[in-house]
Scaffold this motif. Structure first.
Motif, PDB file in Angstrom:
ATOM      1  N   VAL A 204      -7.073   2.389  -6.133  1.00  0.00           N
ATOM      2  CA  VAL A 204      -7.237   3.222  -4.945  1.00  0.00           C
ATOM      3  C   VAL A 204      -7.862   2.340  -3.876  1.00  0.00           C
ATOM      4  O   VAL A 204      -8.854   1.651  -4.116  1.00  0.00           O
ATOM      5  N   ALA A 205      -7.287   2.350  -2.686  1.00  0.00           N
ATOM      6  CA  ALA A 205      -7.671   1.413  -1.628  1.00  0.00           C
ATOM      7  C   ALA A 205      -8.804   1.953  -0.760  1.00  0.00           C
ATOM      8  O   ALA A 205      -8.730   1.923   0.459  1.00  0.00           O
ATOM      9  N   ASN A 206      -9.856   2.447  -1.404  1.00  0.00           N
ATOM     10  CA  ASN A 206     -11.029   2.903  -0.671  1.00  0.00           C
ATOM     11  C   ASN A 206     -12.249   2.184  -1.208  1.00  0.00           C
ATOM     12  O   ASN A 206     -12.498   2.206  -2.415  1.00  0.00           O
ATOM     13  N   CYS A 207     -13.011   1.577  -0.311  1.00  0.00           N
ATOM     14  CA  CYS A 207     -14.254   0.921  -0.695  1.00  0.00           C
ATOM     15  C   CYS A 207     -15.182   1.982  -1.285  1.00  0.00           C
ATOM     16  O   CYS A 207     -15.292   3.090  -0.758  1.00  0.00           O
ATOM     17  N   THR A 208     -15.856   1.642  -2.364  1.00  0.00           N
ATOM     18  CA  THR A 208     -16.721   2.608  -3.036  1.00  0.00           C
ATOM     19  C   THR A 208     -18.068   2.757  -2.341  1.00  0.00           C
ATOM     20  O   THR A 208     -18.907   3.527  -2.792  1.00  0.00           O
TER      21      THR A 208
ATOM     22  N   THR B  70       0.865  -1.172   0.000  1.00  0.00           N
ATOM     23  CA  THR B  70       0.000   0.000   0.000  1.00  0.00           C
ATOM     24  C   THR B  70       0.903   1.224   0.000  1.00  0.00           C
ATOM     25  O   THR B  70       1.769   1.358   0.851  1.00  0.00           O
ATOM     26  N   ILE B  71       0.699   2.083  -0.982  1.00  0.00           N
ATOM     27  CA  ILE B  71       1.468   3.323  -1.070  1.00  0.00           C
ATOM     28  C   ILE B  71       0.490   4.490  -0.964  1.00  0.00           C
ATOM     29  O   ILE B  71      -0.724   4.288  -0.966  1.00  0.00           O
ATOM     30  N   LYS B  72       1.019   5.702  -0.874  1.00  0.00           N
ATOM     31  CA  LYS B  72       0.174   6.872  -0.739  1.00  0.00           C
ATOM     32  C   LYS B  72       0.317   7.756  -1.977  1.00  0.00           C
ATOM     33  O   LYS B  72       1.426   8.055  -2.418  1.00  0.00           O
ATOM     34  N   TRP B  73      -0.823   8.164  -2.533  1.00  0.00           N
ATOM     35  CA  TRP B  73      -0.869   9.039  -3.698  1.00  0.00           C
ATOM     36  C   TRP B  73      -1.997  10.041  -3.487  1.00  0.00           C
ATOM     37  O   TRP B  73      -3.138   9.650  -3.237  1.00  0.00           O
ATOM     38  N   ARG B  74      -1.678  11.321  -3.543  1.00  0.00           N
ATOM     39  CA  ARG B  74      -2.660  12.393  -3.319  1.00  0.00           C
ATOM     40  C   ARG B  74      -3.386  12.244  -1.994  1.00  0.00           C
ATOM     41  O   ARG B  74      -4.562  12.538  -1.871  1.00  0.00           O
TER      42      ARG B  74
END
Length: 174
Positions: free
Chosen positions: A114-118, A64-68
């Motif tokens: 992107v690691a966020n549930c929709t 898991t990396i971070k972007w924006r």
């Protein structure tokens, strides 16, 4: 005798023009900072795109990396995971997308999302759930090995950010 009706320019005309010019410069001087403050700050621009080296991720591993400011899953999928994802009929999917639409041609082993549930923005847990992909612990949404919603309240698949491969081991996200 010839009579000239046009008045000669005088000091008053010069004062009108000079006052108008000073007023225009003043309006521009006040307006510019108001418009400029709408631009994103330097920290946001710095995160607009990132490069990530994939060489340290082994097959079957996720990072898991971070972007924006968002977490992003980078998964090096196994051939089994790829074949399972490609074998799913589109009629079984809530948000139909093929595996090829979610990966780049020639780099199907890499899944970047992107690691966020929709559903409500929770972060799904990897390598879990009925479909071997990701499961959201909050409300039970389950995603397959291509990040597609298979079960639960999430309305759409996990989002694939814009990315491109700079080389075989370097990807640029954003």
């Amino acid at each position: 005798m010839a009579h000239q009706d046009a008045p000669q320019p005088g000091r008053r005309d010069f004062l009108y023009i000079a006052a108008g010019a000073v007023g225009a410069v003043g309006v521009a001087g006040v307006t510019w900072p108001l418009i400029n403050q709408l631009n994103p700050d330097a920290s946001v621009l710095a995160l607009a795109s990132i490069e990530f080296d994939l060489s340290s991720i082994e097959e079957g591993q996720s990072v898991t990396i971070k972007w924006r400011g968002l977490p992003v899953f980078v998964r090096h999928r196994t051939p089994t995971e790829i074949s399972e994802a490609q074998a799913v009929p589109l009629s079984d999917l809530k948000d139909p997308q093929t595996d090829q639409q979610r990966t780049k041609e020639g780099h199907e082993q890499w899944l970047i999302m992107v690691a966020n549930c929709t559903h409500l923005g929770c972060i799904p847990v990897g390598e879990s759930g009925e479909f071997g992909g990701w499961a959201c612990p909050c409300h039970g949404s389950q995603f397959d090995t291509a990040g597609r919603i298979r079960k639960g309240p999430a309305p759409t698949n996990l989002v694939v950010p814009p990315y491109e491969f700079v080389s075989d081991t370097l990807v640029q996200i954003g």
